[in-house]
Design an enzyme around this catalytic site. Sequence first.
Site, PDB file in Angstrom:
ATOM      1  N   SER A  16     -11.481  58.870 -71.576  1.00 41.44           N
ATOM      2  CA  SER A  16     -11.904  57.694 -70.804  1.00 41.44           C
ATOM      3  C   SER A  16     -10.854  57.173 -69.827  1.00 41.44           C
ATOM      4  CB  SER A  16     -12.357  56.547 -71.710  1.00 41.44           C
ATOM      5  OG  SER A  16     -13.323  56.988 -72.623  1.00 41.44           O
ATOM      6  N   ALA A  43     -10.214  54.606 -75.173  1.00 39.63           N
ATOM      7  CA  ALA A  43      -9.529  54.840 -76.442  1.00 39.63           C
ATOM      8  C   ALA A  43      -8.075  54.434 -76.314  1.00 39.63           C
ATOM      9  CB  ALA A  43      -9.633  56.312 -76.842  1.00 39.63           C
ATOM     10  N   ASN A  81      -5.775  56.500 -70.781  1.00 40.17           N
ATOM     11  CA  ASN A  81      -5.189  56.768 -72.100  1.00 40.17           C
ATOM     12  C   ASN A  81      -3.678  56.916 -72.035  1.00 40.17           C
ATOM     13  OD1 ASN A  81      -7.916  58.874 -72.070  1.00 40.17           O
ATOM     14  ND2 ASN A  81      -7.946  57.014 -73.289  1.00 40.17           N
TER      15      ASN A  81
END
Length: 836
Positions: free
Chosen positions: A289, A357, A529
């Site tokens: 993501s 995440a 991330n």
Amino acid sequence: MKSALSLALISMGLISSCGSPELNNTQLAKKASQSAVEIIRDEYGTPHIYGEDNYGVYYGYGYAIAEDRLYQMEMLRRTVLGQVSEVLGDKYLSLDEHIRRSYNLADVQRQLAEVSSEERSLLEAYAQGFSARVEEVLANKNELLPLEFKENDFLPKQWQAYDVAMIFAGAIAHRYSDFSSERDNLALWQSLRNQHGEEKAWDIFNASKWLLDQDSPTTVPREGSIELQGDKLPKYLNTLAAVGKTSRVAVNQNGEFQGITNDPAVAEDFETLIANNGFTVSAEFSPASNFWSVSSAKTEGANGVLLNGPQFGWSLPSYVNGIGLHGGDFEVVGNTLLGLPALLFAHNNKIAWGSTAGLSDQVDEYILKLNPENQEQYWHKGEFKDFEVWEETINVKGGATHKLKARKSAQGMVMIHLPEDGVAVSRARAWEGKELATLLSWIELSKKNSIRDAKEAVEGVATNINFYYMDIKGNIAYTHGGNYPQRVAGHDPRIPVPGDGSYDWLGMRPYSENPSVENPAQAYISNWNNRPSADWVAADLWPLTWGRAHRVQHINKQLESQATFTPEEIWAINEKVSYRDSSLPYLLPYLQRALSKSKLNDIERAALKTLESWDQNWLADEQGNYPAAAAIAENFVSTLVKNAIHDDVGDDFFYLYSATGYPTVKLGPSMLVGSGTRALIKNLDALAAQQEPIYDFFSGQSEQVLQRSFREAVKRLMQQQGLTVSAWKVPSPTMEWVGVNFRGVPQAAKRPVVNIAEYANRGSENNLFIARGDRFEAYDSIPPGQSGFVNTAGEEDPHYRDQLEMFLQFKYKKIPASKDEILQSKHQTKRLVINK
């Protein structure tokens, strides 16, 4: 709750919604015990649920999800509960065993019993709406039963509130917050020690898997430098037993379940896959993501823009569901992952939010000493203690009932139990016991009307999630969510620790220590991330060693290229970064410097010129081939990593370093810098700054190794593809949407939706929220489509793949926020009356 068939189900064109004009007392009492739910689907099949209260809204939510994704959800439920082999046979028995041993599933039942009746009623409503649809399907299997149930010869089950809670626990806590490389890291260090001795082994390990540095990009903007201390060899390290590598779920390159890596043959195949394809092949590793937003200070033609690209992989059906909830405490539209009862990417016309995440370290493993006289006891705080032990029963299709023992120690669930070696390994999880509180906090977020209130709501989220917010005025904010342990001094979080009690956690760190920022001076927030803040240490996961070479730099470069952006320009960044090379920009200057000191032949000069003139975009031609420069980059980087690192780490662990991360093989949900490449870039950066690297993989010969690697790469391409450099190429792997979930379990019939010969490093879907001062405009694209339904004759729902072409062209559709907007376009309406 009465049966679904006894509900007054009123579908447009099928059953009239008109009641009798005159009602007797009995009819009036019956009417008072009913509530109406209306489901209006827009032109793309997105359901908007209109209910009289929270219960009605969530009843409709569950019903609509079951309409769209019944088989996908049934297999998700079975996956997270360890019940797959009951319907698909003994191929999945090892997966069910792994789930039952790894998680205390009954604890979610305890959590459910402890929440308020109001909170529990939401999950009960979702379950009852879902079950109502199941009962309709069972009553009309010829028309309503999904094909996959017929193919696999079983039927869907009705759901309980516990099932709804478990899909969240399994898809969020287990999927994104429970992975560990600690045993792999220990096994690597022990191998290095056997090869090189303790001191050199520790240097090689730290040069491969560091905790902090000064150069990695951060989501909270850096302010000055941080004090770095050398990572000292833990006192306990040499006392730890050899316990092998982590047992994890293994898949093949198509994402299909292959087994658990405690099977040596499965482990060998899985490590070969990682060596070639990198860590993105597995949900146990792959980071996912991206996100960026700009505040009002950096926006033209709007007050602010937020763009989220959740990277879940290329899934059939989509991992994502669009939804609108209208009624009671809810007025929210957007989408969510796998039908979860909370909207993860959405807005309520006051605030918009998204997530990625977080991938920080919430998990530690403990090596326990077993009692030689009683294998069900372990040494802890000066005495042998009994494990908490219970029996799990697994029913296998066409086979006998299988039973196993699950164990729990003072630290957490026992992941492996090796009485023959006198040891066991337990896992402590900072989120364990708080899965339901996490879900309820996420639900609460959707009710909030300000960034301040939203940030307070997500303090209850225990799992490892990055949260992003924007209000209608264009204010933006970020919070690194989750609970994080307070570790004992001397505890190195990359490696297991003794389980004798001396390294048990001291508690949780204060939530105020979690990185956060509001309206940063740079007027944007970005994340792919990467490291949350400058002082935030990396997790033990092997591919998540944050350094200067990071793909988020592409987003930052775009955001810093202009003073202001229109919403269209913010959206355009998505395509610009989806094909960018994340390794060559850092290596090419060092290669050019090295080659400037070496005499090149004609072909080598042509190859270097080709590499230098390349725009560093991995774009395939009409024949599905990447250009000559891409072929040179792939061969050079892979050769460099091998030449520099292989002799230091040896054959057994080189698979951790070898993959380039380039899309020359099938990748998972996202493309990132290879582990070996990242370590070498950090090494070269230190040498260029005339600093001593943690360990010099080049042994003082960096320019010579760069030169040799380039020459070898060019020679190999010349031998394979001839003397014309411009004709060199490398085939692009096909990118296809496949019918398995994140554990490799089938969730759809074998129906490839599309094969395209070009990999896009982008979200599995995209959300675009535009702040307009008094409201939000929202857009998204959820490929292949909203529905996963294929009937028993093999006919697809009209919304099965109707968003695919839009997605491939980097386009989007508008998400209607009001009933008027939905009704003005093509739509379908269904009314449900709930008998309470």
